[in-house]
Motif scaffolding. Structure first.
Motif, short mmCIF file in Angstrom:
data_model
loop_
_atom_site.label_atom_id
_atom_site.label_comp_id
_atom_site.label_asym_id
_atom_site.label_seq_id
_atom_site.Cartn_x
_atom_site.Cartn_y
_atom_site.Cartn_z
N GLY A 82 18.61 11.63 52.58
CA GLY A 82 18.15 13.26 51.12
C GLY A 82 19.63 13.37 50.73
O GLY A 82 19.58 14.15 49.65
N GLY A 83 20.22 13.61 51.72
CA GLY A 83 21.68 14.46 51.18
C GLY A 83 22.14 15.96 50.92
O GLY A 83 22.05 16.31 50.27
N PHE A 84 20.88 16.07 51.58
CA PHE A 84 20.87 18.19 51.41
C PHE A 84 21.74 17.99 52.88
O PHE A 84 21.88 18.21 53.63
N VAL A 85 22.87 19.13 52.62
CA VAL A 85 23.98 19.44 53.69
C VAL A 85 23.13 21.41 53.55
O VAL A 85 23.48 22.20 52.77
N LEU A 86 22.19 21.31 54.59
CA LEU A 86 22.47 22.86 55.02
C LEU A 86 22.37 23.51 55.55
O LEU A 86 22.59 23.00 57.12
N PRO A 87 22.37 24.59 55.99
CA PRO A 87 22.59 25.26 57.73
C PRO A 87 20.92 24.93 58.30
O PRO A 87 20.27 25.51 57.71
N GLY A 88 21.56 24.45 59.52
CA GLY A 88 20.35 24.23 60.51
C GLY A 88 19.74 23.06 61.04
O GLY A 88 20.77 21.67 60.31
N THR A 89 19.64 22.73 61.38
CA THR A 89 19.49 21.66 62.76
C THR A 89 17.66 21.60 63.83
O THR A 89 17.21 22.79 63.80
N GLY A 90 17.12 20.63 64.19
CA GLY A 90 15.82 20.41 64.87
C GLY A 90 14.70 21.05 64.66
O GLY A 90 15.06 21.74 63.23
N TRP A 101 15.60 32.85 73.53
CA TRP A 101 17.62 32.53 74.43
C TRP A 101 17.87 34.12 74.10
O TRP A 101 19.05 34.47 74.51
N GLY A 102 17.29 35.08 72.70
CA GLY A 102 17.41 36.42 73.07
C GLY A 102 18.27 36.20 71.31
O GLY A 102 19.38 34.82 70.96
N LYS A 103 18.99 37.50 71.18
CA LYS A 103 19.92 38.04 69.79
C LYS A 103 21.08 37.47 69.79
O LYS A 103 21.06 36.63 68.35
N SER A 104 21.54 37.62 70.62
CA SER A 104 23.12 36.85 70.37
C SER A 104 23.18 35.37 70.88
O SER A 104 24.41 35.02 69.88
N VAL A 105 22.56 34.21 71.03
CA VAL A 105 22.24 33.35 70.81
C VAL A 105 21.81 32.74 69.80
O VAL A 105 22.73 31.98 69.21
N SER A 106 20.84 33.35 69.28
CA SER A 106 20.38 32.79 68.23
C SER A 106 21.05 32.94 67.15
O SER A 106 21.88 32.65 66.15
N GLN A 107 22.05 34.78 67.49
CA GLN A 107 23.05 34.37 66.40
C GLN A 107 24.34 33.55 66.01
O GLN A 107 24.65 32.65 64.84
N ALA A 108 24.89 33.52 67.62
CA ALA A 108 25.97 31.78 67.85
C ALA A 108 25.68 31.05 67.01
O ALA A 108 26.10 30.19 66.45
N ILE A 109 23.99 30.21 67.65
CA ILE A 109 23.90 29.48 66.60
C ILE A 109 23.44 29.11 65.15
O ILE A 109 24.27 27.95 64.56
N TYR A 110 23.12 30.19 64.52
CA TYR A 110 22.97 30.40 63.36
C TYR A 110 24.82 30.06 63.12
O TYR A 110 24.92 29.94 61.49
N ARG A 111 25.76 31.15 63.38
CA ARG A 111 26.88 30.62 63.20
C ARG A 111 27.42 29.09 63.11
O ARG A 111 28.16 28.76 62.44
N GLU A 156 17.05 38.90 56.97
CA GLU A 156 17.38 39.30 58.40
C GLU A 156 18.36 38.22 58.33
O GLU A 156 19.52 38.74 59.56
N LEU A 157 18.50 37.51 58.28
CA LEU A 157 19.53 36.45 58.41
C LEU A 157 21.03 37.11 57.41
O LEU A 157 22.55 36.78 57.71
N GLY A 158 20.71 37.64 56.08
CA GLY A 158 21.64 39.01 55.43
C GLY A 158 21.81 39.87 56.17
O GLY A 158 23.30 39.58 56.09
N ASP A 159 20.81 40.52 56.60
CA ASP A 159 21.93 41.09 57.39
C ASP A 159 22.94 41.33 59.21
O ASP A 159 23.23 41.65 59.54
N GLU A 160 21.96 40.27 60.24
CA GLU A 160 21.98 40.44 61.31
C GLU A 160 22.83 38.80 61.78
O GLU A 160 22.99 38.15 62.59
N TYR A 161 22.73 37.70 60.67
CA TYR A 161 23.12 36.01 60.98
C TYR A 161 24.60 35.54 59.40
O TYR A 161 24.61 34.55 60.18
N GLY A 162 25.44 36.61 59.03
CA GLY A 162 25.57 36.09 58.46
C GLY A 162 25.92 35.05 57.09
O GLY A 162 26.54 35.07 56.51
N ASP A 163 24.49 35.28 56.89
CA ASP A 163 24.11 34.01 55.74
C ASP A 163 23.24 35.33 54.20
O ASP A 163 23.47 36.26 55.05
#
Ligand SMILES: Cc1cc2nc3c(=O)[nH]c(=O)nc-3n(C[C@H](O)[C@H](O)[C@H](O)COP(=O)(O)OP(=O)(O)OC[C@H]3O[C@@H](n4cnc5c(N)ncnc54)[C@H](O)[C@@H]3O)c2cc1C
Length: 445
Positions: A82-90, A101-111, A156-163
């Protein structure tokens, strides 16, 4: 249509995917593999994963490599999406990743998700022309009860995940983003962009070739063998020997192509319709902000966007088997979805309909894996969310092979994709899931 669970080998005589993206466009044709060739690293699959991996191997690490593609680059998902360039997979939400996986791993995945968008943007700013449109992405709650959860997620994504995601009420949406279909509320990702995915893949192939990668087109690998520490891959016209094999076929690999990947992904069809260009009056009834991309929160989602030439693209589920993919009832089902979303488009004409295979992993997240004992690597299992991520995955595959110390500490490269137990029950289970979701939609759940 080719079916990876049924056919022994993909077709190898096609020049382009049958999607709207490639129609009416010239494509450079890469020559087939003939005779007996040799290379250091051989990559099967000329989609984003394989080409991005090849580009990084050649450019960053000076590795000699060749990409072997059954048809031409972008013939698989990379020329059909569809040509949607989005943050994410799976398919795991941030909450599920944190629980697993805990908070720091989930933050690293989001990065990593955010980096994957940067990887696409940097290819575009390096000169790949792919009709980029910067309209952002709107995730629409399909039930009122989901809105608060989406808004909490945005915070949450704004405060803790840098989006930087914007929570929207129903009236925010109808005033500023989308007025042509009712909504309960949603969230808006301003950094998401739209592209012509096939043109992006063509540009990536050209870049890889310029970096010294050999690309062979119309060359379906029918056999992969390994002896004396060497891989030997054969097509109907030639063969190639290599020290290392990278399988970048995602959902398109035939079931027995490589024993290391057998039944570790489930190929599922996703389909898209594109309308004729909408008139000014029709565009007004749709009421969509320029360049906006939209998806709902249903397990079986609809997604849509207006293309630069004013056509409406509308996607959703496809058939179960390849042999049924082009049946008119699947096109009609998508049109019904389009009309239930935008009832005022009753007279709209469909100009294109196509399908592609996405790869679902058993535990809902992809793997980028190196089996060192077999000198084989692979990446796949993006669950239909892999445009930006597969380009990032190609870069990570190259690092995993050449410089694993450069990789961030993420679960993606720590284990192989899991094998589906009862592999032959996958399609009947999918059929039951589709029936259940159709019933839920009918009764408004
Ligand atoms: C309809 C649809 C819509 C989608 N929309 C989006 C979206 O908007 N955003 C998003 O993020 N993701 C989307 N996706 C998913 C995304 O397109 C994929 O995750 C991504 O393109 C995967 O790229 P890839 O290189 O791993 O695989 P592919 O592009 O599928 O490439 C695999 C290649 O391997 C080749 N191959 C297979 N077997 C052999 C063989 N034996 N010999 C030689 N070559 C072989 C195939 O020909 C194919 O070209 C969508 C997918 C579909 C089908």
């Amino acid at each position: 249509m080719y079916d990876p669970l049924v056919d022994q080998v993909p077709p190898s005589n096609e020049t382009k995917p049958d999607s709207f993206w490639a129609a009416d466009k010239q494509a450079y044709q890469y020559p087939p593999l003939t005779g007996q060739q040799k290379t250091d690293v051989v990559i099967i699959g000329g989609g984003y994963t394989g080409l991005s991996c090849a580009l990084n191997l050649a450019q960053e690490f000076g590795v000699e490599c060749a990409v072997i593609e059954a048809n031409q680059p972008g013939w698989g998902c990379s020329g059909r999406n569809g040509g949607f360039v989005l943050p994410g997979t799976g398919r795991l939400s941030v909450k599920q990743m944190r629980e697993r996986w805990g908070k720091s791993v989930s933050q690293a995945i989001y990065r990593e998700y955010l980096d994957s968008i940067d990887s696409v943007e940097s290819l575009i700013s390096d000169g790949i022309d792919c009709e980029r449109s910067a309209g952002g992405y709107l995730k629409l709650a399909h039930k009122a009860s989901l809105v608060d959860g989406l808004h909490r997620q945005a915070a949450e994504l704004g405060d803790e995940y840098g989006d930087s995601i914007v929570p929207l009420s129903a009236s925010d949406i109808s005033n500023k983003y989308l007025s042509g279909t009712p909504s309960f509320g949603g969230i808006y990702y301003p950094n998401a962009v739209g592209v012509n995915p096939w043109m992006l893949c063509q540009g990536l192939a050209k870049k890889a070739q310029e970096a010294g990668v050999k690309i062979y087109g119309n060359s379906a690998i029918s056999e992969c063998n390994r002896s004396n520490q060497k891989h030997l891959l054969s097509t109907s016209e030639g063969s190639i020997t290599a020290n290392t094999l990278i399988v970048a076929t995602n959902a398109y690999a035939q079931r027995n192509l490589h024993s290391g990947l057998k039944d570790r992904m489930f190929p599922v069809l996703s389909s898209i319709i594109v309308t004729e260009p909408l008139s000014e009056a029709e565009l007004l009834t749709v009421g969509m902000a320029e360049g906006l991309m939209v998806m709902d929160t249903r397990p079986l989602k609809y997604y849509y966007r207006i293309l630069p030439d004013k056509r409406l693209l509308f996607g959703g589920r496809g058939a179960i088997k390849g042999k049924h993919a082009n049946q008119i009832k699947y096109q009609n089902a998508l049109k019904e979805g389009l009309l239930s979303t935008f009832p005022n488009l009753a007279n709209v004409k469909i100009s294109s309909f196509w399908s592609g295979w996405v790869s679902v992993s058993l535990d809902d997240y992809p793997r980028i894996y190196h089996d060192t004992s077999a000198q084989t690597l692979y990446s796949g299992g993006y669950c239909g969310a892999g445009l930006a991520f597969s380009i990032q995955a190609g870069k990570r595959l190259a690092q995993l092979y050449c410089a694993p110390e450069q990789l961030p500490d993420l679960p993606y490269w720590k284990s192989p994709l899991k094998i589906f137990p009862l592999a032959s029950a996958r399609r009947p289970a999918l059929q039951a899931f589709y029936a259940w979701e159709a019933l839920k939609r009918k009764v408004g759940m």
